[in-house]
Design an enzyme around this catalytic site. Sequence first.
Site, PDB file in Angstrom:
ATOM      1  N   GLY A   1       0.823  -1.205   0.000  1.00 26.81           N
ATOM      2  CA  GLY A   1       0.000   0.000   0.000  1.00 26.81           C
ATOM      3  C   GLY A   1       0.850   1.246   0.000  1.00 26.81           C
ATOM      4  O   GLY A   1       2.051   1.186  -0.242  1.00 26.81           O
ATOM      5  N   ALA A   2       0.212   2.374   0.278  1.00 30.04           N
ATOM      6  CA  ALA A   2       0.933   3.626   0.267  1.00 30.04           C
ATOM      7  C   ALA A   2       1.893   3.713   1.451  1.00 30.04           C
ATOM      8  O   ALA A   2       2.928   4.341   1.363  1.00 30.04           O
ATOM      9  CB  ALA A   2      -0.049   4.798   0.304  1.00 30.04           C
ATOM     10  N   GLU A   3       1.572   3.054   2.561  1.00 27.41           N
ATOM     11  CA  GLU A   3       2.432   3.238   3.719  1.00 27.41           C
ATOM     12  C   GLU A   3       3.041   1.968   4.283  1.00 27.41           C
ATOM     13  O   GLU A   3       4.031   2.026   4.985  1.00 27.41           O
ATOM     14  CB  GLU A   3       1.720   4.059   4.800  1.00 27.41           C
ATOM     15  CG  GLU A   3       0.853   3.286   5.751  1.00 27.41           C
ATOM     16  CD  GLU A   3       0.369   4.178   6.903  1.00 27.41           C
ATOM     17  OE1 GLU A   3       1.208   4.875   7.515  1.00 27.41           O
ATOM     18  OE2 GLU A   3      -0.833   4.171   7.179  1.00 27.41           O
ATOM     19  N   ALA A   4       2.433   0.817   4.000  1.00 24.43           N
ATOM     20  CA  ALA A   4       2.942  -0.411   4.589  1.00 24.43           C
ATOM     21  C   ALA A   4       2.996  -1.537   3.573  1.00 24.43           C
ATOM     22  O   ALA A   4       2.282  -1.527   2.581  1.00 24.43           O
ATOM     23  CB  ALA A   4       2.065  -0.817   5.761  1.00 24.43           C
TER      24      ALA A   4
ATOM     25  N   LYS B   1       2.883  -6.855   9.010  1.00 18.78           N
ATOM     26  CA  LYS B   1       2.667  -5.520   8.455  1.00 18.78           C
ATOM     27  C   LYS B   1       3.846  -4.634   8.823  1.00 18.78           C
ATOM     28  O   LYS B   1       4.083  -4.367  10.004  1.00 18.78           O
ATOM     29  CB  LYS B   1       1.373  -4.944   9.027  1.00 18.78           C
ATOM     30  CG  LYS B   1       1.125  -3.510   8.634  1.00 18.78           C
ATOM     31  CD  LYS B   1      -0.250  -3.069   9.073  1.00 18.78           C
ATOM     32  CE  LYS B   1      -0.490  -1.622   8.703  1.00 18.78           C
ATOM     33  NZ  LYS B   1      -1.852  -1.200   9.049  1.00 18.78           N
TER      34      LYS B   1
ATOM     35  N   ASP C   1      -9.191   6.183   9.037  1.00 18.33           N
ATOM     36  CA  ASP C   1      -8.944   5.856   7.627  1.00 18.33           C
ATOM     37  C   ASP C   1      -9.986   4.853   7.147  1.00 18.33           C
ATOM     38  O   ASP C   1      -9.656   3.795   6.619  1.00 18.33           O
ATOM     39  CB  ASP C   1      -7.525   5.293   7.464  1.00 18.33           C
ATOM     40  CG  ASP C   1      -7.133   5.136   5.995  1.00 18.33           C
ATOM     41  OD1 ASP C   1      -7.795   5.740   5.125  1.00 18.33           O
ATOM     42  OD2 ASP C   1      -6.171   4.402   5.718  1.00 18.33           O
TER      43      ASP C   1
END
Lengths: 191, 322
Positions: A7-10, A21, A108
Amino acid sequence: MEIIASGAEAVIALEGNTIIKTRVHKRYRLKEIDEMLRRDRTRTDVRLISEARRCGVPTPIIRDVTDFEIKMEYIDGVPLKNVITPALSEKAGELVGKLHSCGLVHGDLTTSNIIFRDEKLFLIDFGLASIDKNLEARGVDVHVLFQTFESTHEAHEELILFFKKGYRRTFSGADDVINRVKEIESRGRYA
Amino acid sequence: MTLILGLEGTAWNLSAAIVDEKDMVAETTATYRPASGGIHPREAAQHHASHIGDVVRETLKKGGKNIDAVAFSQGPGLGPCLRTVATAARALALSLDVPLIGVNHCIAHIEVGRWKTPARDPVTLYVSGANSQVLAYRAGYYRVFGETLDIGIGNALDKFARSVGLPHPGGPRVEELAKQASRYIPLPYTVKGMDFSFSGLSTAAQEARKKHALTDVCHSFQETAFAMLVEVTERAVAHTGKKEILLAGGVGANMRLREMLGLMCEDRGVEFYVPEKRFMGDNGAMIAYLGLLMFKAGYRTEITDSRVNPDFRPDEVVVKWR
């Protein structure tokens, strides 16, 4: 170990029936901001996942935590994004209602962060969650989810309608939040 | 060839331009500069009213034979400024006896980027004084994937700059000072899902100034605010699967913001496009160009429907030209 999502962060990896994660380093931001965000979000993630489950919101079971990494139970289902119907949107409303009754906001809420398995919805990714009973925070939560309805699902008006039905059922402060959502939508472009 | 005259005057910049399918044919600009403090909406409108005659005349003189339509910014923007420019646009369309086309200012920023860079279907980060939005096209609309929950990044920068005694516009000064910083001071980082908030950051930066060097506070303000913008842009890219990012709006002139977006694009393997400076801030050419696309797709705005809309959202417009 197999990477199942990036994903965008993880980065999400699967090992047996355990999800690993890892919040990844971002070159574009200062080291101070980068490490602060990754550490804080990992910690919040874990604490609130457990807290939510105590309140009856289905979430994964946590197995281990280090600075930027969480090991937890794998929820072997499909993202709500891929299977959403008015009936499931109503269920999502009940789920978010329970979370908000419990004094938590997710931070989120998207249809990718709600997983459907065994006729049940699970809430994942608590990285931006917080303990917050303010109308504003709850309103933003619901507003963010409605935005993902609008931006990725054709029949979004019906989905919103059914969501509200479920949300009202499990959360007594639902009407105030729904009014706040309207206000948030109309706010703040030009002062 | 189609020739469209566009009028822009949503805030501080008054600009008229004529474009055809290929390029900008003529442009004239008159910029409102406040004597002190920030933009005063009524003064800005008075500025526009006293200059619009000359701006239009000059533009028509440079390239104005056989104009096919007049386009204008119908919103979002400051009410008094929008009304002044809309009045001029109506009068001009009537006197030239050509159609009038009201356009959305935010979408104009995106379309001029698609015209003047190789970007075809980008996620757009649109950052200006009053607007901060992450937009992408899907199924007939430009959708807002994320946006500010309170004030625009440019206003946040200006507000902070004014409070520490820097002249308007504050953004470029903050950028200069930030280059001389020696350390980072933690400031509130507020991202809620796909949305962000800047007013708390602006206040916290003013507080921090009491204890820390101005250069360090400027640096910390920029690093925090821009990290928020880049994070949400990256999320939109991850969510939509698009392969391009377009930067739009006046704050896009900031080199540190560009550097950060560039790094993120490199790491994600997506293309990063920045239009040249004259098409980045508010300009008449972008209004004329969106007017051209809409004109050719059959859009017309009757005088009775030409009221301005200070809160005009990009996702209200049905996009028939793509």
